[in-house]
Design an enzyme around this catalytic site. Structure first.
Site, PDB file in Angstrom:
ATOM      1  N   ASP A 162      25.367 -37.446   3.103  1.00 29.21           N
ATOM      2  CA  ASP A 162      24.375 -36.466   3.496  1.00 29.21           C
ATOM      3  C   ASP A 162      23.197 -37.203   4.123  1.00 29.21           C
ATOM      4  O   ASP A 162      22.924 -38.353   3.808  1.00 29.21           O
ATOM      5  CB  ASP A 162      23.896 -35.686   2.263  1.00 29.21           C
ATOM      6  CG  ASP A 162      22.989 -34.536   2.621  1.00 29.21           C
ATOM      7  OD1 ASP A 162      23.517 -33.416   2.744  1.00 29.21           O
ATOM      8  OD2 ASP A 162      21.764 -34.735   2.795  1.00 29.21           O
ATOM      9  N   PRO A 210      23.662 -21.461  -0.302  1.00 29.31           N
ATOM     10  CA  PRO A 210      23.742 -22.747   0.380  1.00 29.31           C
ATOM     11  C   PRO A 210      22.669 -22.839   1.478  1.00 29.31           C
ATOM     12  O   PRO A 210      22.101 -21.816   1.838  1.00 29.31           O
ATOM     13  CB  PRO A 210      25.131 -22.706   1.012  1.00 29.31           C
ATOM     14  CG  PRO A 210      25.363 -21.263   1.292  1.00 29.31           C
ATOM     15  CD  PRO A 210      24.667 -20.503   0.185  1.00 29.31           C
ATOM     16  N   SER A 211      22.399 -24.048   1.985  1.00 27.38           N
ATOM     17  CA  SER A 211      21.453 -24.102   3.123  1.00 27.38           C
ATOM     18  C   SER A 211      22.150 -23.821   4.447  1.00 27.38           C
ATOM     19  O   SER A 211      21.485 -23.563   5.436  1.00 27.38           O
ATOM     20  CB  SER A 211      20.686 -25.416   3.217  1.00 27.38           C
ATOM     21  OG  SER A 211      21.145 -26.378   2.353  1.00 27.38           O
ATOM     22  N   HIS A 236      30.835 -26.167   1.800  1.00 35.03           N
ATOM     23  CA  HIS A 236      30.698 -27.608   1.593  1.00 35.03           C
ATOM     24  C   HIS A 236      30.436 -27.876   0.117  1.00 35.03           C
ATOM     25  O   HIS A 236      29.933 -27.018  -0.600  1.00 35.03           O
ATOM     26  CB  HIS A 236      29.576 -28.178   2.466  1.00 35.03           C
ATOM     27  CG  HIS A 236      28.238 -27.551   2.223  1.00 35.03           C
ATOM     28  ND1 HIS A 236      27.888 -26.316   2.739  1.00 35.03           N
ATOM     29  CD2 HIS A 236      27.176 -27.963   1.506  1.00 35.03           C
ATOM     30  CE1 HIS A 236      26.668 -26.016   2.349  1.00 35.03           C
ATOM     31  NE2 HIS A 236      26.203 -26.997   1.590  1.00 35.03           N
ATOM     32  N   TYR A 261      24.447 -22.171  -4.441  1.00 36.60           N
ATOM     33  CA  TYR A 261      24.349 -20.765  -4.077  1.00 36.60           C
ATOM     34  C   TYR A 261      22.898 -20.351  -4.265  1.00 36.60           C
ATOM     35  O   TYR A 261      22.385 -20.510  -5.369  1.00 36.60           O
ATOM     36  CB  TYR A 261      25.268 -19.870  -4.917  1.00 36.60           C
ATOM     37  CG  TYR A 261      25.373 -18.494  -4.299  1.00 36.60           C
ATOM     38  CD1 TYR A 261      26.099 -18.294  -3.129  1.00 36.60           C
ATOM     39  CD2 TYR A 261      24.679 -17.413  -4.844  1.00 36.60           C
ATOM     40  CE1 TYR A 261      26.165 -17.044  -2.533  1.00 36.60           C
ATOM     41  CE2 TYR A 261      24.750 -16.159  -4.243  1.00 36.60           C
ATOM     42  CZ  TYR A 261      25.495 -15.984  -3.094  1.00 36.60           C
ATOM     43  OH  TYR A 261      25.553 -14.764  -2.491  1.00 36.60           O
ATOM     44  N   HIS A 263      28.853 -30.739  -2.716  1.00 32.75           N
ATOM     45  CA  HIS A 263      27.927 -31.866  -2.876  1.00 32.75           C
ATOM     46  C   HIS A 263      28.475 -32.850  -3.905  1.00 32.75           C
ATOM     47  O   HIS A 263      28.943 -32.435  -4.962  1.00 32.75           O
ATOM     48  CB  HIS A 263      26.561 -31.378  -3.351  1.00 32.75           C
ATOM     49  CG  HIS A 263      25.956 -30.345  -2.441  1.00 32.75           C
ATOM     50  ND1 HIS A 263      24.954 -30.630  -1.544  1.00 32.75           N
ATOM     51  CD2 HIS A 263      26.231 -29.025  -2.273  1.00 32.75           C
ATOM     52  CE1 HIS A 263      24.636 -29.536  -0.874  1.00 32.75           C
ATOM     53  NE2 HIS A 263      25.397 -28.545  -1.302  1.00 32.75           N
ATOM     54  N   TRP A 301      25.975 -28.326  14.129  1.00 30.56           N
ATOM     55  CA  TRP A 301      26.024 -29.719  13.646  1.00 30.56           C
ATOM     56  C   TRP A 301      27.238 -29.956  12.755  1.00 30.56           C
ATOM     57  O   TRP A 301      27.789 -31.053  12.746  1.00 30.56           O
ATOM     58  CB  TRP A 301      24.719 -30.102  12.957  1.00 30.56           C
ATOM     59  CG  TRP A 301      24.426 -29.393  11.669  1.00 30.56           C
ATOM     60  CD1 TRP A 301      23.747 -28.220  11.510  1.00 30.56           C
ATOM     61  CD2 TRP A 301      24.797 -29.815  10.345  1.00 30.56           C
ATOM     62  NE1 TRP A 301      23.673 -27.887  10.177  1.00 30.56           N
ATOM     63  CE2 TRP A 301      24.306 -28.848   9.439  1.00 30.56           C
ATOM     64  CE3 TRP A 301      25.498 -30.911   9.830  1.00 30.56           C
ATOM     65  CZ2 TRP A 301      24.496 -28.939   8.055  1.00 30.56           C
ATOM     66  CZ3 TRP A 301      25.682 -31.005   8.457  1.00 30.56           C
ATOM     67  CH2 TRP A 301      25.179 -30.030   7.583  1.00 30.56           C
TER      68      TRP A 301
HETATM   69  C1  DD3 Z   1      19.514 -30.026   7.940  1.00 31.51           C
HETATM   70  C2  DD3 Z   1      20.948 -28.940   6.206  1.00 31.51           C
HETATM   71  C3  DD3 Z   1      20.917 -29.727   7.496  1.00 31.51           C
HETATM   72  C4  DD3 Z   1      16.893 -30.548   8.692  1.00 31.51           C
HETATM   73  C5  DD3 Z   1      17.613 -31.472   8.025  1.00 31.51           C
HETATM   74  C6  DD3 Z   1      18.919 -31.236   7.636  1.00 31.51           C
HETATM   75  N1  DD3 Z   1      24.095 -34.305   6.507  1.00 31.51           N
HETATM   76  C7  DD3 Z   1      22.151 -31.661   8.317  1.00 31.51           C
HETATM   77  C8  DD3 Z   1      22.465 -32.091  10.660  1.00 31.51           C
HETATM   78  C9  DD3 Z   1      23.296 -33.159  10.401  1.00 31.51           C
HETATM   79  C10 DD3 Z   1      22.988 -32.793   8.001  1.00 31.51           C
HETATM   80  C11 DD3 Z   1      23.299 -33.244   6.682  1.00 31.51           C
HETATM   81  C12 DD3 Z   1      18.777 -29.080   8.616  1.00 31.51           C
HETATM   82  C13 DD3 Z   1      21.896 -31.355   9.648  1.00 31.51           C
HETATM   83 CL1  DD3 Z   1      16.915 -32.973   7.624  1.00 31.51          CL
HETATM   84  C14 DD3 Z   1      17.467 -29.344   9.016  1.00 31.51           C
HETATM   85  O1  DD3 Z   1      21.632 -30.929   7.272  1.00 31.51           O
HETATM   86  C15 DD3 Z   1      23.560 -33.518   9.060  1.00 31.51           C
HETATM   87  N2  DD3 Z   1      24.362 -34.586   8.820  1.00 31.51           N
HETATM   88  N3  DD3 Z   1      22.815 -32.658   5.572  1.00 31.51           N
HETATM   89  C16 DD3 Z   1      24.611 -34.954   7.558  1.00 31.51           C
HETATM   90  N4  DD3 Z   1      25.385 -36.031   7.350  1.00 31.51           N
END
Ligand code: DD3
Length: 330
Positions: free
Chosen positions: A198, A264-265, A270, A262, A272, A168
């Site tokens: 985000d 990070p997911s 990146h 830290y 924030h 992603w």
């Molecule tokens: C994520 C961390 C990841 C569920 C969810 C979010 N911002 C994203 C895909 C597109 C995005 C983010 C994983 C995943 Cl709800 C599982 O985050 C993303 N696009 N944080 C944006 N703009």
């Protein structure tokens, strides 16, 4: 509550949610959703079968649900959005009111506003992996102190073995998804980044402003990889990110909390940007590292983050926690 430049009356399309915004993402079920990702009112969630409620919060007005969407595992996050100041006159004028209770000078009502003023944000992860389901399950957490040796022998091998997908992120950098959401880009391959809202932010008011800056460089996993050679990159993100937010949302740098997580997911560097005063998830001292501090620490010691012991919280079900336990570190 300050509204964001455009308003719904003038520009309804600007406010559509997740499905619309990610219309260029190639998903397994992308075609069923039609050209514009939402097929004029068709409800892709109508067939959702709930398995369990993973967590909920009355205070945050959210619920995280695990279930099935057309035989695939899915996680759906529902969230009631804040009330916008710009919507007040219409809420007062066009709602129905039912008296709940009257006592002296105090009254409570059940107010039903017109449907378009009563939206929820719905985030859908489908197909969701076991990790997604786990992530949203209410969990106890534990603080871990990671030495540089622990990083080398426990954390790094774990990250490499997991191979968390950051597809992603690459979709964003390559303009295959969310390109219309990009607020600012510096295309430089070394110093450049993409700044965009985000997922967690509905963009209807700046109270809960949340943007992320994603670096074009793909080989920096986290804070642990940073050395003094990255100072120009970090300074670039800090300066241009703040400028872009000032331009776009009229918020000065003094209203922003700019930091890294830290752990990070996701393991692609990146940064924030959240509004000061908004208690964003993960902005506490146990996980957030202010970008200004990071830059200064790298100035005083080029290998600061390679050598220091770093503390961070891990959830009970996190595989990394199990690894730390196995190594006798907890
Ligand atoms: C994520 C961390 C990841 C569920 C969810 C979010 N911002 C994203 C895909 C597109 C995005 C983010 C994983 C995943 Cl709800 C599982 O985050 C993303 N696009 N944080 C944006 N703009």
């Amino acid at each position: 509550m300050a509204d964001i430049s455009t308003n719904r009356e003038n520009n309804p399309e600007a406010f559509d949610e997740f499905t619309q915004r990610t219309k260029k993402t190639k998903t397994n079920h992308g075609d069923e959703q039609g050209e514009n990702g939402r097929e004029s009112g068709k409800n892709v969630l109508s067939g959702f079968q709930t398995t369990t409620v993973l967590s909920d919060s009355a205070r945050e007005k959210t619920i995280f649900v695990h279930g099935k969407l057309a035989d695939q595992n899915a996680v759906v996050i529902l969230e009631k959005t804040p009330i916008r100041e710009g919507a007040l006159s219409e809420i007062f004028a066009a709602s129905t009111l039912e008296l709940d209770m009257r006592n002296d000078i105090y009254c409570t009502y059940r107010l039903r506003s017109p449907p378009h003023l009563n939206e929820m944000k719905a985030t859908v992860v489908c197909p969701a992996t076991e990790k997604h389901v786990q992530k949203y399950q209410r969990q106890e957490s534990f603080l871990v102190e990671e030495t540089t040796d622990d990083y080398q022998s426990i954390t790094l091998p774990f990250i490499q073995k997991q191979s968390f997908s950051v597809q992603w992120v690459y979709n964003i950098l390559e303009k295959k998804a969310e390109s219309e959401r990009i607020v600012f880009e510096d295309p430089d391959p070394k110093l450049g980044f993409v700044l965009l809202p985000d997922f967690k932010w509905d963009q209807k008011q700046t109270d809960n402003l949340y943007l992320i800056a994603i670096t074009h460089q793909r080989n920096i996993k986290s804070l642990r990889d940073l050395t003094s050679e990255h100072i120009p990159l970090l300074q670039n993100i800090f300066q241009k990110g703040k400028e872009a937010i000032q331009q776009h949302y009229s918020l000065p740098g003094s209203k922003l909390r700019v930091y890294l997580h830290y752990q990070p997911s996701y393991y692609h560097l990146h940064v924030h940007f959240t509004k000061l005063g908004y208690d964003a998830p993960g902005c506490g001292v146990e996980r957030a590292h202010l970008l200004t501090d990071v830059i200064q620490n790298l100035h005083s010691d080029p290998h600061y983050y390679k050598t220091r012991t770093l503390s961070f919280p891990l959830r009970a079900d996190d595989g990394l926690l199990a690894q730390f336990k196995e190594a006798g570190k907890l």
